[in-house]
Design a protein around this motif. Structure first.
Motif, PDB file in Angstrom:
ATOM      1  N   THR A   1      -9.869   0.937   3.063  1.00  6.49           N
ATOM      2  CA  THR A   1      -8.509   1.428   2.843  1.00  6.49           C
ATOM      3  C   THR A   1      -7.554   0.848   3.874  1.00  6.49           C
ATOM      4  O   THR A   1      -6.441   0.410   3.545  1.00  6.49           O
ATOM      5  N   ARG A   2      -7.991   0.841   5.122  1.00  4.07           N
ATOM      6  CA  ARG A   2      -7.146   0.308   6.195  1.00  4.07           C
ATOM      7  C   ARG A   2      -6.815  -1.167   5.962  1.00  4.07           C
ATOM      8  O   ARG A   2      -5.679  -1.605   6.166  1.00  4.07           O
ATOM      9  N   THR A   3      -7.790  -1.938   5.511  1.00  5.00           N
ATOM     10  CA  THR A   3      -7.564  -3.367   5.267  1.00  5.00           C
ATOM     11  C   THR A   3      -6.553  -3.577   4.140  1.00  5.00           C
ATOM     12  O   THR A   3      -5.639  -4.410   4.257  1.00  5.00           O
ATOM     13  N   LEU A   4      -6.699  -2.834   3.044  1.00  4.34           N
ATOM     14  CA  LEU A   4      -5.771  -2.972   1.922  1.00  4.34           C
ATOM     15  C   LEU A   4      -4.358  -2.562   2.326  1.00  4.34           C
ATOM     16  O   LEU A   4      -3.376  -3.228   1.964  1.00  4.34           O
ATOM     17  N   VAL A   5      -4.247  -1.479   3.079  1.00  2.00           N
ATOM     18  CA  VAL A   5      -2.936  -1.006   3.518  1.00  2.00           C
ATOM     19  C   VAL A   5      -2.294  -2.022   4.460  1.00  2.00           C
ATOM     20  O   VAL A   5      -1.093  -2.330   4.351  1.00  2.00           O
ATOM     21  N   ARG A   6      -3.071  -2.550   5.393  1.00  2.00           N
ATOM     22  CA  ARG A   6      -2.533  -3.519   6.348  1.00  2.00           C
ATOM     23  C   ARG A   6      -2.009  -4.767   5.640  1.00  2.00           C
ATOM     24  O   ARG A   6      -0.897  -5.229   5.913  1.00  2.00           O
ATOM     25  N   TRP A   7      -2.780  -5.294   4.697  1.00  2.31           N
ATOM     26  CA  TRP A   7      -2.339  -6.495   4.001  1.00  2.31           C
ATOM     27  C   TRP A   7      -1.181  -6.220   3.054  1.00  2.31           C
ATOM     28  O   TRP A   7      -0.307  -7.087   2.867  1.00  2.31           O
ATOM     29  N   SER A   8      -1.140  -5.041   2.471  1.00  2.00           N
ATOM     30  CA  SER A   8       0.014  -4.682   1.633  1.00  2.00           C
ATOM     31  C   SER A   8       1.290  -4.715   2.460  1.00  2.00           C
ATOM     32  O   SER A   8       2.315  -5.278   2.050  1.00  2.00           O
ATOM     33  N   ALA A   9       1.231  -4.118   3.639  1.00  2.00           N
ATOM     34  CA  ALA A   9       2.403  -4.090   4.511  1.00  2.00           C
ATOM     35  C   ALA A   9       2.797  -5.492   4.961  1.00  2.00           C
ATOM     36  O   ALA A   9       3.986  -5.844   4.997  1.00  2.00           O
TER      37      ALA A   9
END
Length: 407
Positions: free
Chosen positions: A152-160
């Protein structure tokens, strides 16, 4: 000039009043400042969004059972296929727009249970498609928080990182993204978008005097609390029920409020446990409905973040049953930091003491809230002006030229 094509994206129209309030605030901005824009949505509840806000809308997910637990092989296969189909559907939808706005919401946090392949995956598809096709994707007034789950953290970071624009509803959200490795040097912080919504005028209460609004929630802890979810919910429900019973025994009328369709069973459980004519439930379909209830109440005690926003916006003394740091930050911004109580450890006796103290300072706190609300409205006005400059440069240039041409 060709009208700018604007898409709105998120879990909108799905029963969460806070999400829909953020949508309504951004729609109000677009209709006031960019009436020429052609607006549509990719969202969780397209029928509701179209009926309520009069804009075309499409389903966020191809697979209709996306948010149901998949226990059969067919459902698992359907979800898996849906992830592939959604990648193409999202890309095609993004490509058809000049600007896509994610209006508010806690899209960069996991303070409630969240699976990485659910909304975080959808948000990543959106932001990646925007970068691929040159569509400006804006995360406007969103919430963020530290995330424990690595995927989840990886997806959120790359989305941002892939978004063209980011702004946050509090400073700690920006700090959380910085800690995740996102360059936030140019990111703005401003009050929650719901503070831009119209505020109902305080009128003579239609109900009995001394009414207390209690906003409840189907609270089971956060994403890292799944193993203790049932225990957390039982403790929360027991504490809130005891508090409501104490209010009724003290002769205080109580209005139970919700902020999401999933909260209804909590209201039913409290009404069943506290058999008193003084305790009633309100039917609310929007943040405007919530504010109408809260504007005529003496005091509000609430859990959901946007229940707190509504109460504070109406200038009603408010006590937060805080389940995340965002609630504490909001109360601090509005001058009520002393009136937070942990939702995970509701102590009905201590809560009642805090409630009494809140009421003793009611007049002073109403003045504080009036001043803080004025500041919030002004800050949001500045933010919307900056948003136009960033996302709609052609329209902003045309307006500046028109002002120069005006004698």
């Amino acid at each position: 000039m060709t009208p700018v094509r604007v898409g709105l994206f998120g879990l909108l129209g799905s029963g969460n009043l806070g999400n829909d309030g953020s949508l309504e605030a951004v729609l109000g901005y677009l209709r006031a400042e960019h009436p020429e824009a052609v607006v549509d949505a990719l969202c969780g509840g397209p029928e509701t969004v179209t009926a309520r806000y009069a804009i075309p809308a499409a389903r966020l997910h191809w697979y209709r059972g996306e948010y149901r637990t998949a226990s059969r092989a067919g459902a698992v296969a359907g979800k898996g296929l849906g992830k592939v189909v959604d990648a193409f559907r999202t890309a095609a939808w993004v490509r058809a727009h000049d600007v896509v706005i994610v209006p508010g919401m806690g899209v960069l946090e996991a303070t409630l249970p969240l699976r990485p392949w659910s909304f975080p995956y959808s948000l990543f598809l959106l932001c990646a498609s925007g970068r691929l096709f040159g569509t400006r994707v804006a995360l406007v007034g969103v919430g963020a928080a530290p995330i424990g789950n690595r995927a989840t953290r990886t997806l959120v970071r790359w989305s941002a990182r892939l978004a063209a624009y980011r702004s946050y509803r509090d400073a700690q959200s920006r700090d959380a993204m910085r800690a995740m490795g996102v360059d936030t040097a140019r990111d703005e912080v401003h009050p929650d978008l719901a503070f831009a919504l119209p505020t109902p005028r305080r009128s003579t209460p239609s109900g009995p005097p001394g009414t207390v609004c209690v906003g409840v929630m189907a609270f089971h802890g956060g994403d890292d609390d799944r193993a203790r979810a049932d225990e957390i919910h039982r403790r929360y429900l027991d504490g809130v029920t005891r508090f409501v019973r104490a209010l009724a025994e003290d002769g205080r009328p109580v209005r139970l409020l919700t902020g999401d369709a999933c909260d209804t069973p909590v209201v039913a459980a409290i009404l069943d446990a506290v058999d008193s004519p003084l305790v009633t439930a309100a039917e609310t379909a929007s943040l405007a409905d919530l504010m109408e209830e809260m504007a005529v109440a003496d005091t509000v005690v609430a859990t959901r973040y946007h229940n707190l926003v509504c109460a504070l916006k109406t200038g009603t003394p408010t006590l937060a049953l805080s389940y995340a740091a965002k609630s504490d930050a909001l109360m601090d911004r509005m001058g009520l930091a002393a009136y937070c109580h942990p939702a995970r450890e509701v102590d009905a006796d201590r809560l009642f003491e805090q409630f009494r103290e809140l009421e003793r300072r009611s007049a002073q706190l109403r003045q504080t809230l009036a001043e803080r609300n004025h500041t919030a409205e002004r800050q949001l006005g500045v933010h919307f002006t900056q948003l136009t400059t960033t996302l709609f440069p052609a329209a902003d240039h045309a307006r500046a030229h028109a002002r120069q041409e005006t004698p």
